[in-house]
Scaffold this active site. Structure first.
Site, PDB file in Angstrom:
ATOM      1  N   LYS A  64       1.215  -0.950  -0.802  1.00  0.00           N
ATOM      2  CA  LYS A  64       0.088   0.109  -0.019  1.00  0.00           C
ATOM      3  C   LYS A  64       0.889   1.021   0.281  1.00  0.00           C
ATOM      4  O   LYS A  64       0.585   2.246  -0.274  1.00  0.00           O
ATOM      5  CB  LYS A  64      -0.765  -0.375   1.091  1.00  0.00           C
TER       6      LYS A  64
HETATM    7  C1  LIG Z   1      -4.430  -4.739   0.496  1.00  0.00           C
HETATM    8  C2  LIG Z   1      -3.293  -5.791   0.299  1.00  0.00           C
HETATM    9  C3  LIG Z   1      -3.659  -6.814  -0.947  1.00  0.00           C
HETATM   10  C4  LIG Z   1      -5.314  -6.969  -1.961  1.00  0.00           C
HETATM   11  O1  LIG Z   1      -4.880  -5.252  -2.680  1.00  0.00           O
HETATM   12  P1  LIG Z   1      -6.239  -5.558  -3.890  1.00  0.00           P
HETATM   13  O2  LIG Z   1      -5.310  -4.572  -4.131  1.00  0.00           O
HETATM   14  O3  LIG Z   1      -7.234  -4.628  -2.072  1.00  0.00           O
HETATM   15  O4  LIG Z   1      -6.689  -6.548  -4.558  1.00  0.00           O
HETATM   16  C5  LIG Z   1      -3.259  -7.610  -1.241  1.00  0.00           C
HETATM   17  N1  LIG Z   1      -1.566  -8.277   0.064  1.00  0.00           N
HETATM   18  C6  LIG Z   1      -1.328  -7.202   1.414  1.00  0.00           C
HETATM   19  C7  LIG Z   1      -0.377  -7.565   1.631  1.00  0.00           C
HETATM   20  C8  LIG Z   1      -2.417  -6.614   0.992  1.00  0.00           C
HETATM   21  O5  LIG Z   1      -2.199  -4.830   1.996  1.00  0.00           O
END
Ligand SMILES: *Cc1c(COP(=O)(O)O)cnc(C)c1O
Length: 494
Positions: free
Chosen positions: A112
């Site tokens: 993120k």
């Molecule tokens: C948010 C997240 C995801 C999922 O990503 P999306 O864009 O919501 O599909 C997968 N792995 C981790 C570690 C995340 O923080």
């Protein structure tokens, strides 16, 4: 290029405005009203650039109302200054059986950061461009990763404040520590007595609270959100598909023009959707493979065309993918139908009945590009152990879900370059990872586990996590759900 709503209620919106608003006024998501196209010369140029150069080249195609200097400034503040622990920002690791695109080198060790570090910069630049004089207060409810990444992205960013709510006792110890030690005069963190749904429902109702909005405006504060449907979070993610592809070219792993399949651990469908944009732009992306944990609503959808959220919710060891409503899917549906009325109808059906069916024709079109698979906790742990033992690489549980799906996929699709997206550092999920490799961690504390994992992992403990051991707790307040609006007003006046 302008932006429009997937539900037809807005058009002619500049990207700066779309990023400040987050959600379109009709409840739809903003999409660009044309698709930029790239050619081989563009990729040749990218090949010789660093990550920040690549980011500027890709982003300027979408953020056409930002000038090149503005984009460069945003990118440098987001990815420069040593906040990422490698200058490659998003390196591709090629000594395992699948190339691994590592997206967790940012300050909070989760993917993120790739988007949230840049979103705050795009937002404040947008405020200057639109003449916004109010202070922006970002509200976020978090079940773990998003809260810390958002706090970190907005920390000390002028013109902004950020307040994060998390469920008391409902996040991993490491995640809680990451949040309650957050520095920055403009940051706030509150534990809500309740579960994640309580915290999220509380934030949602605050956004709809007209009286509160009026009081906030008297203090020259406007609310905004940093959640994953914001175009300012999606656009930065398109970059790393280009970066990964050109890195694979540079390392000789693929030839010019050869296509690459990407396997993506998926929750809200944002990460994988960015890959779809890259493909539409002309990057040689083969198939996009959607990997889910036991909450496999997307696997079912991509196989049957029926999206049905009326099902049990499971808590898994890959909590950031524990999602039953994948909001960003709405954008894909718009691309597959080019029909805002149909998208609006399906979204209404989802809200009212909990399901919708896109029919055979649209499903076939989706299947031209997307595959899907899922893995439960047991398989996830088996994969962590196997990859550790055979390849000396420690996967976090989210990435391990993708790895499992990549194994199944590549068995049926031999000879293709299959790349796995890695979305979190294993150090964020020490307990599950150690258990998977056969360690007994009963009654062991967080930092014991961190040390233990660093004994077996060839990669160092990220500085942000190592520092938690001695970091001062700066946020220890909690509140009841009913008190959340008062807390927001109080924080805005501080
Ligand atoms: C948010 C997240 C995801 C999922 O990503 P999306 O864009 O919501 O599909 C997968 N792995 C981790 C570690 C995340 O923080």
């Amino acid at each position: 290029m302008d932006y429009m709503s997937t539900r037809g209620g807005a058009s002619g919106v500049k990207s700066a405005e779309a990023i400040l608003k987050g959600l379109a006024p009709d409840g739809g998501l903003f999409v660009p009203d044309e698709m930029p196209h790239i050619d081989k010369a563009f990729l040749d140029e990218l090949k010789d650039m660093d990550y920040m150069g690549r980011a500027c080249s890709v982003l300027r195609l979408f953020l056409t109302d930002y000038d090149d200097e503005e984009i460069k400034g945003c990118v440098e503040r987001a990815y420069g200054g040593g906040k990422f622990d490698t200058v490659d920002i998003a390196p591709v690791m090629t000594d395992c059986s699948f190339p691994i695109l590592e997206l967790w080198h940012g300050p909070t060790s989760a993917f993120k950061d790739m988007a949230l570090q840049l979103l705050s910069q795009l937002m404040t630049t947008a405020m200057k461009k639109t003449g916004e004089k109010s202070q922006i207060l970002i509200l976020a409810a978090t079940s773990g990763d998003t809260g810390k990444a958002a706090l970190c992205g907005f920390q000390d960013v002028p013109g902004t404040k950020i307040l994060t709510f998390y469920p008391k006792g409902g996040v991993a110890k490491m995640q809680e520590l990451q949040m309650v030690t957050q520095k920055g005069a403009n940051t706030g963190v509150l534990a809500v007595e309740g579960n994640f749904d309580d915290a999220q429902a509380g934030v949602k109702s605050i956004f709809a609270d007209k009286v509160l909005a009026g009081k906030l405006l008297e203090n020259n504060v406007k609310l905004s959100s940093a959640n994953s449907i914001n175009w300012g979070r999606l656009a930065p993610q398109i970059v790393y598909y280009f970066s990964a592809y050109t890195d694979l070219l540079r390392s000789g792993r693929i030839k010019d023009g050869e296509s690459v399949d990407f396997v993506v651990p998926t929750g809200n469908f944002g990460d994988i959707l960015a890959g779809f944009y890259a493909k539409k732009m002309g990057l040689p992306v083969g198939r996009l493979v959607c990997a889910s944990n036991r909450n496999n609503v997307l696997t079912d959808f991509l196989n049957t065309g029926i999206y049905d959220r009326k099902r049990d919710f499971y808590k898994t060891i890959s909590p950031s993918m524990d999602i039953l409503v994948s909001s960003n899917l709405e954008r894909l549906l718009w691309y597959m139908t080019d029909d805002t009325a149909i998208v609006k109808r399906w979204m209404t059906e989802l809200a009212e009945n909990g399901s919708y069916d896109v029919g055979a024709e649209v499903l076939d079109k989706i299947k031209d590009t997307f595959s899907a698979g899922c893995a439960d906790d047991e398989r996830t742990k088996a994969v962590i152990r196997e990859v550790y033992e055979k390849e000396d690489y420690v996967l976090d549980p989210h990435t391990a879900v993708a790895w499992a799906v990549a194994e199944d996929y590549s068995k049926a699709n031999k000879g293709r370059c299959v790349t796995v997206l890695s979305t979190a550092s294993p150090y964020k999920f020490c307990q599950s990872v150690l258990e998977a490799v056969g360690e007994n961690v009963d009654n062991k504390d967080t930092f014991y586990m961190l040390d233990r994992l660093s004994d077996i992992n060839r990669y160092h403990v990220p500085a942000g996590l190592a520092a938690l051991r001695t970091a001062e707790v700066l946020h220890s307040d909690s509140c009841r759900k009913e008190e959340m609006p008062d807390m927001v007003l109080d924080f805005a006046q501080r």
